[in-house]
Design an enzyme around this catalytic site. Structure first.
Site, PDB file in Angstrom:
ATOM      1  N   SER A 125       0.938  -1.131   0.096  1.00  0.00           N
ATOM      2  CA  SER A 125       0.119   0.012   0.277  1.00  0.00           C
ATOM      3  C   SER A 125       0.881   1.272  -0.017  1.00  0.00           C
ATOM      4  O   SER A 125       1.999   1.346   0.482  1.00  0.00           O
ATOM      5  CB  SER A 125      -0.857   0.121   1.233  1.00  0.00           C
ATOM      6  OG  SER A 125      -1.466   1.265   1.629  1.00  0.00           O
ATOM      7  N   TYR A 150      -2.264  -1.631  10.770  1.00  0.00           N
ATOM      8  CA  TYR A 150      -2.518  -1.994   9.772  1.00  0.00           C
ATOM      9  C   TYR A 150      -1.641  -1.740   8.674  1.00  0.00           C
ATOM     10  O   TYR A 150      -0.810  -2.477   7.923  1.00  0.00           O
ATOM     11  CB  TYR A 150      -3.761  -1.263   9.101  1.00  0.00           C
ATOM     12  CG  TYR A 150      -3.732  -1.296   7.531  1.00  0.00           C
ATOM     13  CD1 TYR A 150      -4.034  -2.742   6.991  1.00  0.00           C
ATOM     14  CD2 TYR A 150      -3.587  -0.333   6.709  1.00  0.00           C
ATOM     15  CE1 TYR A 150      -3.977  -2.728   5.545  1.00  0.00           C
ATOM     16  CE2 TYR A 150      -3.708  -0.346   5.408  1.00  0.00           C
ATOM     17  CZ  TYR A 150      -3.928  -1.312   4.685  1.00  0.00           C
ATOM     18  OH  TYR A 150      -3.750  -1.480   3.209  1.00  0.00           O
ATOM     19  N   LYS A 154       1.758  -3.981   6.496  1.00  0.00           N
ATOM     20  CA  LYS A 154       2.472  -3.973   4.994  1.00  0.00           C
ATOM     21  C   LYS A 154       3.914  -3.726   4.966  1.00  0.00           C
ATOM     22  O   LYS A 154       4.579  -4.289   4.249  1.00  0.00           O
ATOM     23  CB  LYS A 154       1.607  -2.691   4.337  1.00  0.00           C
ATOM     24  CG  LYS A 154       0.096  -3.037   4.305  1.00  0.00           C
ATOM     25  CD  LYS A 154      -0.185  -4.334   3.390  1.00  0.00           C
ATOM     26  CE  LYS A 154      -1.500  -4.504   3.295  1.00  0.00           C
ATOM     27  NZ  LYS A 154      -1.759  -6.029   2.778  1.00  0.00           N
ATOM     28  N   LEU A 200     -14.011   6.729   1.360  1.00  0.00           N
ATOM     29  CA  LEU A 200     -14.710   7.480   0.573  1.00  0.00           C
ATOM     30  C   LEU A 200     -15.779   6.923  -0.359  1.00  0.00           C
ATOM     31  O   LEU A 200     -16.918   7.460  -0.158  1.00  0.00           O
ATOM     32  CB  LEU A 200     -13.796   8.530  -0.137  1.00  0.00           C
ATOM     33  CG  LEU A 200     -14.454   9.864  -0.667  1.00  0.00           C
ATOM     34  CD1 LEU A 200     -15.249  10.571  -0.009  1.00  0.00           C
ATOM     35  CD2 LEU A 200     -13.280  10.488  -1.665  1.00  0.00           C
TER      36      LEU A 200
HETATM   37  N1  UFG Z   1     -13.002  10.980   3.241  1.00  0.00           N
HETATM   38  C1  UFG Z   1     -14.171  11.497   3.524  1.00  0.00           C
HETATM   39  N2  UFG Z   1     -15.394  11.153   4.144  1.00  0.00           N
HETATM   40  C2  UFG Z   1     -15.420   9.737   4.363  1.00  0.00           C
HETATM   41  C3  UFG Z   1     -14.479   8.977   3.881  1.00  0.00           C
HETATM   42  C4  UFG Z   1     -13.194   9.522   3.612  1.00  0.00           C
HETATM   43  O1  UFG Z   1     -13.739  12.980   3.466  1.00  0.00           O
HETATM   44  O2  UFG Z   1     -16.532   9.502   4.774  1.00  0.00           O
HETATM   45  C5  UFG Z   1     -11.737  11.235   2.774  1.00  0.00           C
HETATM   46  C6  UFG Z   1     -10.722  10.983   3.533  1.00  0.00           C
HETATM   47  O3  UFG Z   1     -10.574  12.040   4.495  1.00  0.00           O
HETATM   48  C7  UFG Z   1      -9.415  11.131   2.562  1.00  0.00           C
HETATM   49  C8  UFG Z   1     -10.032  10.665   1.280  1.00  0.00           C
HETATM   50  O4  UFG Z   1     -11.543  10.791   1.497  1.00  0.00           O
HETATM   51  O5  UFG Z   1      -8.996  12.284   2.132  1.00  0.00           O
HETATM   52  C9  UFG Z   1      -9.843   9.093   1.219  1.00  0.00           C
HETATM   53  O6  UFG Z   1     -10.172   8.381   2.176  1.00  0.00           O
HETATM   54  P1  UFG Z   1     -10.160   6.715   2.321  1.00  0.00           P
HETATM   55  O7  UFG Z   1     -10.495   6.374   3.672  1.00  0.00           O
HETATM   56  O8  UFG Z   1     -11.215   6.261   1.022  1.00  0.00           O
HETATM   57  O9  UFG Z   1      -8.769   6.172   2.033  1.00  0.00           O
HETATM   58  P2  UFG Z   1      -7.569   6.656   2.680  1.00  0.00           P
HETATM   59  O10 UFG Z   1      -6.782   7.313   1.717  1.00  0.00           O
HETATM   60  O11 UFG Z   1      -7.501   7.081   3.981  1.00  0.00           O
HETATM   61  O12 UFG Z   1      -7.007   5.085   3.051  1.00  0.00           O
HETATM   62  C10 UFG Z   1      -6.658   4.337   1.964  1.00  0.00           C
HETATM   63  C11 UFG Z   1      -6.857   2.782   2.288  1.00  0.00           C
HETATM   64  C12 UFG Z   1      -6.014   2.440   3.127  1.00  0.00           C
HETATM   65  C13 UFG Z   1      -4.503   2.694   2.773  1.00  0.00           C
HETATM   66  C14 UFG Z   1      -4.471   4.065   2.627  1.00  0.00           C
HETATM   67  C15 UFG Z   1      -3.107   4.476   2.265  1.00  0.00           C
HETATM   68  O13 UFG Z   1      -8.486   2.649   2.537  1.00  0.00           O
HETATM   69  O14 UFG Z   1      -6.005   1.119   3.462  1.00  0.00           O
HETATM   70  O15 UFG Z   1      -5.145   4.517   1.512  1.00  0.00           O
HETATM   71  O16 UFG Z   1      -3.064   5.883   1.971  1.00  0.00           O
HETATM   72  F1  UFG Z   1      -3.654   2.493   4.068  1.00  0.00           F
END
Ligand code: UFG
Length: 347
Positions: A125, A150, A154, A200
């Protein structure tokens, strides 16, 4: 050739099984179904015309893993997806994450060695880069201390594989995924989040379908053009295709080193607001959302330099953000239609 896909009924795993079968590989899936459904096998069969072989057991069990590899002694390579993946959950249950993600990897590597299987493709990741000082993130971008158990699994997994390869006949391709979203165009397979989604894209589609009241946008005071955080979203089908290329590269002995690492993204960042706008554009639906404070642990912005993967693998992500958001919506609607059908049958 027979490829073992661990976690093959999961989100990325199932899309990869489809692409492997489309390329003529025989697939055997091992999954304990802890976060996926057995129905995925039939859906893969509906898409590809072939049901993959399947064994249900937990790869953290060394005896069962040994028995499996002894029984299936014609496996050419392994694609290892099986792992827990929820960042927040890992903070609450670190031992569960270390045990599940690391013990399964150790068991698989041990049985690969015992059975003379050399090649493994591993799901890593972009979380290993944390918030990079310089963007885009390259494969050489320094790894930072993980900000969740988590993420640490990785990083440690990459180290376990690399160190094992030094003295054993093991080679690996480590694929560092950016943010996979979307679903197969058939809408027969996709992401199946348990409970309230953290990510998201499923949160957006569940809001649009009426399962959630509104999307919480976590922060609009980041140092980005519109203030919302930036990620490199990649269509899960593009991501799945990269796994096929990685398997083919290893089997054809085209790798240049025992351990090769590739970033898998599009190379383009999109902000949370841009994802919302893409969803609204591709589906014609107005999304309900509210801006809230930042989510703890989130990085501000990250996107990939994909030039190494593009050149070395001859692979490039092709699908646009609108295709990603539209396919995710089609999948959410297919899930809703199925739920409705089941409700009617129950009555
Ligand atoms: N976000 C929102 N609202 C939500 C969910 C997410 O605004 O309800 C935003 C988050 O703050 C972030 C973006 O959308 O800015 C993406 O969030 P995600 O949770 O979809 O993804 P992340 O980048 O936080 O996490 C993903 C994977 C993880 C991994 C990570 C590595 O889910 O497994 O990328 O950066 F570790």
């Amino acid at each position: 050739m027979k490829i073992l896909v661990t976690g093959g009924t999961g989100y990325i795993g199932s899309h990869t099984v489809v692409e492997l079968q489309n390329k003529g590989f025989e697939v055997i899936i091992v999954d304990n179904l802890s976060n996926s459904s057995i129905e995925v096998l039939d859906n893969i069969a509906r898409i590809t015309g072939k049901k993959p072989l399947f064994e249900k057991f937990d790869l953290t069990d060394p005896g069962k893993t040994e028995d499996f590899f002894q029984l299936h002694n014609d496996i050419s390579a392994v694609v290892h997806f099986a792992a827990f993946k929820a960042v927040g959950e890992s903070v609450h249950f670190p031992l569960m994450y270390y045990r599940n993600n690391l013990v399964s990897l150790i068991n698989i590597l041990q049985e690969m060695i015992n059975n003379g299987i050399r090649d493994v493709v591993f799901s890593s990741s972009c979380t290993v880069y944390g918030q990079p000082e310089k963007l885009p993130a390259r494969e050489e971008t320094p790894i930072q201390k993980a900000n969740s158990p988590y993420g640490n699994t990785k990083q440690i997994s990459e180290e376990i594989i690399t160190e094992t390869s030094e003295n054993e006949n093991i080679r690996a391709i480590l694929l560092r995924y950016f943010n996979p979203i979307g679903a197969h165009e058939s809408a027969m397979i996709g992401e199946l989040p348990l409970g309230i989604p953290n990510n998201l894209m499923p949160y957006i589609t569940q809001t649009a379908i009426g399962k959630r009241d509104f999307l919480r946008v976590w922060g609009n005071d980041y140092r980005t053009p519109d203030g919302t955080a930036i990620r490199d979203y990649i269509h899960v089908v593009d991501l799945a295709k990269a796994h096929v290329v990685a398997v083919e590269r290893m089997i054809a002995n085209k790798g240049k080193k025992k351990i090769e690492t590739f970033n898998l993204g599009t190379g383009k960042g999109a902000s949370v607001m841009e994802v919302i706008q893409s969803f609204e554009r591709s589906t014609g639906i107005q999304l309900n959302y509210k801006i809230l404070d930042r989510r703890p642990g989130d990085v501000e912005k990250v996107w990939a330099d994909t030039s190494f993967a593009n050149q070395e693998l001859g692979w490039k992500a092709e699908k646009s953000l609108d295709e990603m958001t539209y396919s995710a919506w089609k999948w959410e609607k297919a899930l809703a239609a199925k739920a409705e059908h089941e409700k009617k049958q129950g009555n």
